[in-house]
Design a protein around this motif. Structure first.
Motif, PDB file in Angstrom:
ATOM      1  N   GLU A   1       0.961  -1.287  -0.083  1.00  0.00           N
ATOM      2  CA  GLU A   1      -0.113   0.021  -0.042  1.00  0.00           C
ATOM      3  C   GLU A   1       1.018   1.332   0.036  1.00  0.00           C
ATOM      4  O   GLU A   1       1.809   1.314   0.679  1.00  0.00           O
ATOM      5  N   GLN A   2       0.522   2.214  -0.982  1.00  0.00           N
ATOM      6  CA  GLN A   2       1.033   3.493  -0.834  1.00  0.00           C
ATOM      7  C   GLN A   2       0.238   4.395  -0.770  1.00  0.00           C
ATOM      8  O   GLN A   2      -1.221   4.704  -0.864  1.00  0.00           O
ATOM      9  N   PRO A   3       0.651   5.637  -0.195  1.00  0.00           N
ATOM     10  CA  PRO A   3      -0.071   6.875   0.258  1.00  0.00           C
ATOM     11  C   PRO A   3      -0.707   7.610  -0.747  1.00  0.00           C
ATOM     12  O   PRO A   3       0.006   7.382  -1.981  1.00  0.00           O
ATOM     13  N   ARG A   4      -1.622   8.343  -0.621  1.00  0.00           N
ATOM     14  CA  ARG A   4      -2.062   8.947  -1.690  1.00  0.00           C
ATOM     15  C   ARG A   4      -1.117  10.171  -2.391  1.00  0.00           C
ATOM     16  O   ARG A   4      -0.589  10.813  -1.488  1.00  0.00           O
ATOM     17  N   ALA A   5      -0.890  10.199  -3.662  1.00  0.00           N
ATOM     18  CA  ALA A   5       0.056  11.351  -4.176  1.00  0.00           C
ATOM     19  C   ALA A   5      -0.296  12.509  -3.980  1.00  0.00           C
ATOM     20  O   ALA A   5       0.764  13.348  -3.650  1.00  0.00           O
ATOM     21  N   ASP A   6      -1.521  13.145  -4.336  1.00  0.00           N
ATOM     22  CA  ASP A   6      -1.817  14.575  -4.177  1.00  0.00           C
ATOM     23  C   ASP A   6      -3.754  14.547  -4.218  1.00  0.00           C
ATOM     24  O   ASP A   6      -4.065  13.529  -4.155  1.00  0.00           O
ATOM     25  N   LEU A   7      -3.780  15.960  -4.216  1.00  0.00           N
ATOM     26  CA  LEU A   7      -5.147  16.189  -4.170  1.00  0.00           C
ATOM     27  C   LEU A   7      -5.331  17.089  -5.377  1.00  0.00           C
ATOM     28  O   LEU A   7      -6.465  17.744  -5.506  1.00  0.00           O
ATOM     29  N   GLN A   8      -4.666  16.977  -6.474  1.00  0.00           N
ATOM     30  CA  GLN A   8      -4.944  18.266  -7.442  1.00  0.00           C
ATOM     31  C   GLN A   8      -6.330  17.724  -8.260  1.00  0.00           C
ATOM     32  O   GLN A   8      -6.759  19.080  -8.563  1.00  0.00           O
ATOM     33  N   ARG A   9      -7.070  17.103  -8.412  1.00  0.00           N
ATOM     34  CA  ARG A   9      -7.811  17.052  -9.150  1.00  0.00           C
ATOM     35  C   ARG A   9      -9.154  17.472  -8.501  1.00  0.00           C
ATOM     36  O   ARG A   9      -9.955  18.567  -8.975  1.00  0.00           O
ATOM     37  N   PRO A  10      -9.329  16.939  -7.368  1.00  0.00           N
ATOM     38  CA  PRO A  10     -10.677  17.419  -6.438  1.00  0.00           C
ATOM     39  C   PRO A  10     -10.165  18.721  -6.053  1.00  0.00           C
ATOM     40  O   PRO A  10     -11.323  19.499  -5.973  1.00  0.00           O
ATOM     41  N   TRP A  11      -9.082  19.148  -5.674  1.00  0.00           N
ATOM     42  CA  TRP A  11      -9.026  20.542  -5.290  1.00  0.00           C
ATOM     43  C   TRP A  11      -9.080  21.599  -6.416  1.00  0.00           C
ATOM     44  O   TRP A  11      -9.664  22.606  -6.277  1.00  0.00           O
TER      45      TRP A  11
END
Length: 431
Positions: free
Chosen positions: A331-341
Motif C-alpha cells: 500500500e502507498q499513500p495518496r500522491a496528491d489532491l490536484q484533481r479534487p482541489w
C-alpha cells in the motif's frame, strides 16, 4: 639537447632527428621545446618539486603543442609555472589531480544518495534530484567541480529566473549546499561559487481566505460530496466525446474531502495528512503523532471538527486518507489532491488558491483572534519564531486598542463627541 633563444622563427626551423630531442631556452632555464622524429613539437617545462634542491624529484610537464600555442604565450606560462615551482608548488601534480577531479555530474550522484545525509527527508531528496536533472546538470554537469565559477552560477540563476525567479533562488540554495558539502566532506579545495549571489526578490505568496471565501469553499465541498460538481462545458464547441448533460457532474470521494477539511481544521501540511497512518492517530487523547514531519517528530492537536472527521472515516488500509492501493500488501499513500482541489477552487471561484493556503488561513484566523504568535507557531509546528512572524500583521488587537486610545484623547481635545469602538467598526461594516 641544445640551447637557444626559443622564438617563433627558431621553433619553426628546428628539424626533426632520428630520436626525440629537447631544445632548451637560453634565457629561461627549465623552458624547452620537444621535437619528435615525426616532426611533432611541444612546449615543456622541467623543474624540481617542493621548492627545488638536489633531493627533490624532477618533474617534466607538457604545456601544449607548437601548432596551437605560440612561443610568446608558452614562454609566459612557463615563467609563471616555474616561479610557482620555486615557491614550493608542483604544477604537474596539480594538473594530474585536476584531471582526476570529479565533475558536477559525477559528484552529484554521491550527493543525492539517501545515505549521504541521513537526516534529509525523502521529499527533499526528490526535489533536489529534480533541480539537478532539469536545471543544474544541463548547465554545469560536465564541468569539474572546482572549475565552476561565480559567473557560471550567476548565469544559471539568471537564465532560470527569467521565467521562474523563485525556482532560480532555490537552485542557488541547493548549489550552495552542494559545494559546501564538496568542500567539507570531499575535501575539494575551492571557494563556494554559490555564496553571495544576489537573489531575485520574492513576493509574499501567503493568501488568507475571508469568511465569505470560506463559506464558498464549504458550499462547494458539500456539493462535491453529494450531487457532484458540474462540468463547465462550452456548448458552442462540438466535442465527439462530450458527456451527456446528466453525466456532467464529478463527485469527490470521502477521503479527499476529509483530507481537505483536516488540512484547514488542523493547519497541517499536505504530506502530513496524506501520509498519516492510523497507528499515529490517538482519538482518545485527541492527538496525531507524526513520526517524520518537515520539522521532525511532532504532535498535532485534534480539535472537535477534526476528531469528528476521523471518527466518521472508515479504516480500509493503514493510511487515514486511503488511496487506490488501500489494503494492498504494498500500500502507498495518496500522491496528491490536484484533481479534487482544482474542481473545488473552480466551483468556489477561488482562482489561484493553493492547498498550502489552507494552512495560512488556519494561522491567520488564530492571529486575528489574538491567540498569540508563540501559540500559533507551536500549533503549526514551526521550528523558528521567524516563520510565524509573517502572521504578525494579522494580530492587530493590541495595535487597534492603542490606536483607539490615541484617537479618543485627540477627539476629546478637539471637542469631538466620543464614539465607542464597537460603533466605529459597525460603521465600517455598513459601508
Amino acid at each position: 639537447m641544445g640551447t637557444s633563444k626559443l622564438t617563433k622563427t627558431v621553433a619553426a626551423e628546428l628539424a626533426p632527428r632520428a630520436i626525440t630531442f629537447i631544445e632548451w631556452d637560453a634565457d629561461l632555464p627549465g623552458f624547452g621545446l620537444r621535437v619528435t622524429p615525426n616532426g611533432a613539437k611541444a612546449w615543456i617545462i622541467e623543474y624540481r618539486a617542493g621548492g627545488g634542491g638536489r633531493r627533490a624529484p624532477s618533474r617534466r610537464m607538457t604545456l601544449g603543442p607548437l601548432a596551437t600555442l605560440t612561443a610568446e604565450k608558452a614562454r609566459g606560462a612557463a615563467k609563471d609555472l616555474l616561479a610557482a615551482a620555486r615557491l614550493g608548488a608542483d604544477p604537474a601534480k596539480d594538473r594530474q589531480s585536476a584531471r582526476a577531479a570529479p565533475t558536477v555530474g559525477e559528484l552529484s550522484k554521491i550527493f543525492l544518495k539517501p545515505e549521504t545525509k541521513v537526516d534529509r527527508k525523502a521529499s527533499t531528496l526528490a526535489l533536489y534530484d529534480l533541480y539537478f536533472r532539469v536545471h543544474i546538470l544541463p548547465a554545469l554537469g560536465s564541468k569539474r567541480v572546482q572549475d565552476v565559477t561565480d559567473a557560471d552560477v550567476v548565469k544559471l540563476h539568471r537564465d532560470v529566473g527569467v521565467e521562474k525567479p523563485v525556482t532560480a533562488n532555490r537552485l542557488i540554495k541547493v548549489l550552495s549546499g552542494f559545494f559546501s558539502w564538496a568542500i567539507t566532506d570531499q575535501k575539494i579545495r575551492m571557494d563556494n561559487p554559490a555564496k553571495g549571489i544576489d537573489l531575485f526578490r520574492e513576493e509574499g505568496r501567503e493568501r488568507y481566505l475571508t469568511s465569505e471565501e470560506l463559506s464558498r469553499l464549504g458550499d462547494a465541498l458539500r456539493e462535491a460530496e453529494t450531487t457532484g460538481l458540474p462540468h463547465l462545458v462550452d456548448d458552442t464547441k462540438k466535442s465527439k466525446h462530450a458527456r451527456k448533460p446528466e453525466n456532467r457532474f464529478t463527485k469527490i470521494d470521502q477521503f479527499a474531502a476529509a483530507a481537505i477539511r483536516l488540512l484547514i481544521f488542523t493547519g497541517a501540511r499536505l504530506r502530513e495528512i496524506l501520509h498519516l497512518e492510523w497507528r499515529n492517530v490517538d482519538l482518545e487523547r485527541g492527538l496525531l503523532f507524526l513520526d517524520d514531519s518537515k520539522t521532525g517528530r511532532k504532535p498535532i492537536i485534534l480539535n472537535a471538527p477534526a476528531l469528528q472527521i476521523l471518527t466518521d472515516l472508515p479504516r480500509i488500509g493503514k493510511y487515514v486518507i486511503a488511496g487506490q492501493s488501500a489494503g494492498a500488501k504494498d500500500e502507498q499513500p495518496r500522491a496528491d489532491l490536484q484533481r479534487p482541489w482544482g474542481a473545488l477552487v473552480k466551483r468556489a471561484a477561488l482562482g489561484g488558491l493553493r492547498i498550502h493556503d489552507l494552512r495560512h488561513t488556519h494561522a491567520s484566523v488564530g492571529a486575528g483572534a489574538n491567540l498569540g504568535l508563540p501559540i500559533i507557531g507551536r500549533l503549526l509546528g514551526h521550528r523558528h519564531p521567524d516563520t510565524t512572524a509573517k502572521y504578525a500583521h494579522l494580530d492587530n488587537d493590541p495595535l487597534r486598542r492603542a490606536s483607539e486610545r490615541i484617537a479618543i484623547e485627540i477627539a476629546a481635545a478637539m471637542g469631538e463627541p466620543p464614539r465607542p469602538a464597537a460603533d466605529v467598526r459597525s460603521i465600517g461594516r455598513r459601508k
